[in-house]
Design an enzyme around this catalytic site. Structure first.
Site, PDB file in Angstrom:
ATOM      1  N   GLN A 176       0.837  -1.192   0.000  1.00 54.62           N
ATOM      2  CA  GLN A 176       0.000   0.000   0.000  1.00 54.62           C
ATOM      3  C   GLN A 176       0.880   1.253   0.000  1.00 54.62           C
ATOM      4  OE1 GLN A 176      -2.182   2.565  -0.279  1.00 54.62           O
ATOM      5  NE2 GLN A 176      -3.773   1.336   0.707  1.00 54.62           N
ATOM      6  N   SER A 189     -20.848   6.810   7.260  1.00 56.80           N
ATOM      7  CA  SER A 189     -21.546   6.633   5.986  1.00 56.80           C
ATOM      8  C   SER A 189     -21.799   5.160   5.700  1.00 56.80           C
ATOM      9  CB  SER A 189     -20.716   7.252   4.850  1.00 56.80           C
ATOM     10  OG  SER A 189     -21.290   6.975   3.595  1.00 56.80           O
ATOM     11  N   GLN A 213     -18.923   0.756  -2.772  1.00 54.79           N
ATOM     12  CA  GLN A 213     -17.934   0.279  -3.743  1.00 54.79           C
ATOM     13  C   GLN A 213     -17.106  -0.843  -3.118  1.00 54.79           C
ATOM     14  OE1 GLN A 213     -15.154   3.232  -5.069  1.00 54.79           O
ATOM     15  NE2 GLN A 213     -14.103   1.850  -6.466  1.00 54.79           N
ATOM     16  N   GLY A 256      -8.624  -0.324  -1.537  1.00 57.75           N
ATOM     17  CA  GLY A 256      -9.795  -0.097  -0.697  1.00 57.75           C
ATOM     18  C   GLY A 256      -9.507  -0.150   0.789  1.00 57.75           C
ATOM     19  N   GLU A 257      -8.280   0.224   1.175  1.00 58.62           N
ATOM     20  CA  GLU A 257      -7.925   0.098   2.593  1.00 58.62           C
ATOM     21  C   GLU A 257      -8.732   1.050   3.482  1.00 58.62           C
ATOM     22  OE1 GLU A 257      -4.021  -0.044   5.550  1.00 58.62           O
ATOM     23  OE2 GLU A 257      -3.785  -0.267   3.382  1.00 58.62           O
ATOM     24  N   ARG A 266     -11.904   1.886   3.052  1.00 56.25           N
ATOM     25  CA  ARG A 266     -13.188   1.211   3.270  1.00 56.25           C
ATOM     26  C   ARG A 266     -13.029   0.044   4.245  1.00 56.25           C
ATOM     27  NH1 ARG A 266     -13.738   0.171  -2.756  1.00 56.25           N
ATOM     28  NH2 ARG A 266     -11.818   1.366  -2.785  1.00 56.25           N
ATOM     29  N   ASN A 313      -4.100   3.328  -6.810  1.00 57.68           N
ATOM     30  CA  ASN A 313      -3.976   4.428  -5.858  1.00 57.68           C
ATOM     31  C   ASN A 313      -3.574   5.725  -6.548  1.00 57.68           C
ATOM     32  OD1 ASN A 313      -4.252   3.952  -2.758  1.00 57.68           O
ATOM     33  ND2 ASN A 313      -3.526   2.025  -3.609  1.00 57.68           N
ATOM     34  N   ARG A 330      -6.418   7.801  -7.721  1.00 54.91           N
ATOM     35  CA  ARG A 330      -7.278   8.436  -6.722  1.00 54.91           C
ATOM     36  C   ARG A 330      -7.029   9.941  -6.678  1.00 54.91           C
ATOM     37  NH1 ARG A 330      -9.764   5.068  -3.275  1.00 54.91           N
ATOM     38  NH2 ARG A 330     -10.015   6.747  -1.771  1.00 54.91           N
TER      39      ARG A 330
END
Length: 303
Positions: free
Chosen positions: A54, A70, A78, A95-96, A98, A130, A133
């Protein structure tokens, strides 16, 4: 609503399939692999480990809490992406945030796309995704580019094709890594923009970089003001050029200086002389009026 329920049930069904030891899928050619790979599966969070590749190293606590709230209200919209490591064991590819937010509210499962990839493929997928993003800071992006170059052995040209960015854009990000770590941290914390960083990198000396960085922060300098400061810095560092004396300012030999004094006394006027090379020069005899001119002429010609 029925469609969503069917999709969720499908995810649970695939999850049960993955937990069956007789269906331990390790490659895309294994039985039932087509039912799992590329599909959304509900995976237990405890079966997922974080990705050591990551590129993001900082996660804002406040933003994570907002995302967790949320997710608590709306669920994970997602899905994350994971790769299969072993039987019922997975590793995050993307997606870390999330994943972390879901753990904050103690969700038992999370929707995930399953990929089968080796370490290099996993690294590339994580880095490329990433980079796309919008919330990465310039240093995180620069480090991701550098890792793709070093660890995937991509040239800047190939990297440009892979991530869909101009080569010059990639080069500008990579140059930021030449900044002192203190300044890099300032960029990651939002004290400097990428424009500030691109300007500061033109100063080679670390102490001078930091000095200007501190001035930018304390005086809230804009990028344009920073560019001006860097320009002034380089102007001040330029070596002062020494001009050679002109032919008219060479030192007057002693015999001429003495003769000029005598001539000035004789004519009763200040005579000026400028020496040039090769024992040459020019004598200037000033006059103040018509009568003065005639007086000097008379003395010189002996009239």
């Amino acid at each position: 609503m029925a469609k969503a329920t069917k999709k969720q049930a499908l995810g649970r069904g695939l999850s049960a399939l993955l937990k069956d030891p007789e269906n331990d899928i390790q490659s895309a050619t294994d039985k039932n692999a087509d039912k799992v790979v590329g599909n959304i599966v509900e995976l237990e969070l405890e079966s997922i480990e974080v990705n050591p590749f990551q590129p993001r190293s900082y996660f804002n606590d406040e933003a994570l809490n907002e995302l967790a709230t949320s997710i608590k209200e709306l669920g994970v919209i997602q899905p994350i992406t994971v790769r299969k490591l072993d039987f019922n064991k997975y590793q995050l590819v993307s997606g870390e945030r999330r994943f972390r937010a879901s753990k904050l509210i103690n969700l038992p499962t999370i929707p995930a796309y399953i990929r089968i990839a080796n370490d290099q493929e996993s690294l590339e997928m994580a880095l490329v995704e990433n980079i796309q993003r919008q919330d990465l800071d310039p240093i995180e992006i620069a480090l991701s580019y550098q890792r793709l170059i070093d660890e995937i052995e991509l040239t800047q040209e190939k990297l440009s094709d892979r991530v869909g960015k101009k080569r010059s854009t990639i080069a500008n990000y990579l140059r930021l890594l030449k900044l002192d770590p203190i300044i890099q941290t300032g960029m990651r914390d939002g004290f400097l923009s990428m424009g500030h960083g691109r300007t500061l990198v033109n100063i080679e000396k670390t102490k001078d970089q930091i000095a200007l960085y501190e001035k930018i922060v304390s005086e809230n300098l804009s990028v344009r003001e920073t560019e001006k400061a860097v320009k002034e810095y380089h102007e001040a560092k330029k070596p002062k050029t020494t001009t050679k004396p002109s032919t008219e300012t060479l030192k007057t030999p002693e015999y001429i200086a003495k003769g000029v004094t005598n001539l000035s006394n004789y004519l009763d006027v200040k005579v000026d002389i400028k020496s040039t090379t090769g024992n040459k020069g020019k004598i200037t005899i000033p006059y103040t009026s018509k009568e003065d001119f005639k007086r000097i002429k008379k003395i010189i010609l002996g009239e």
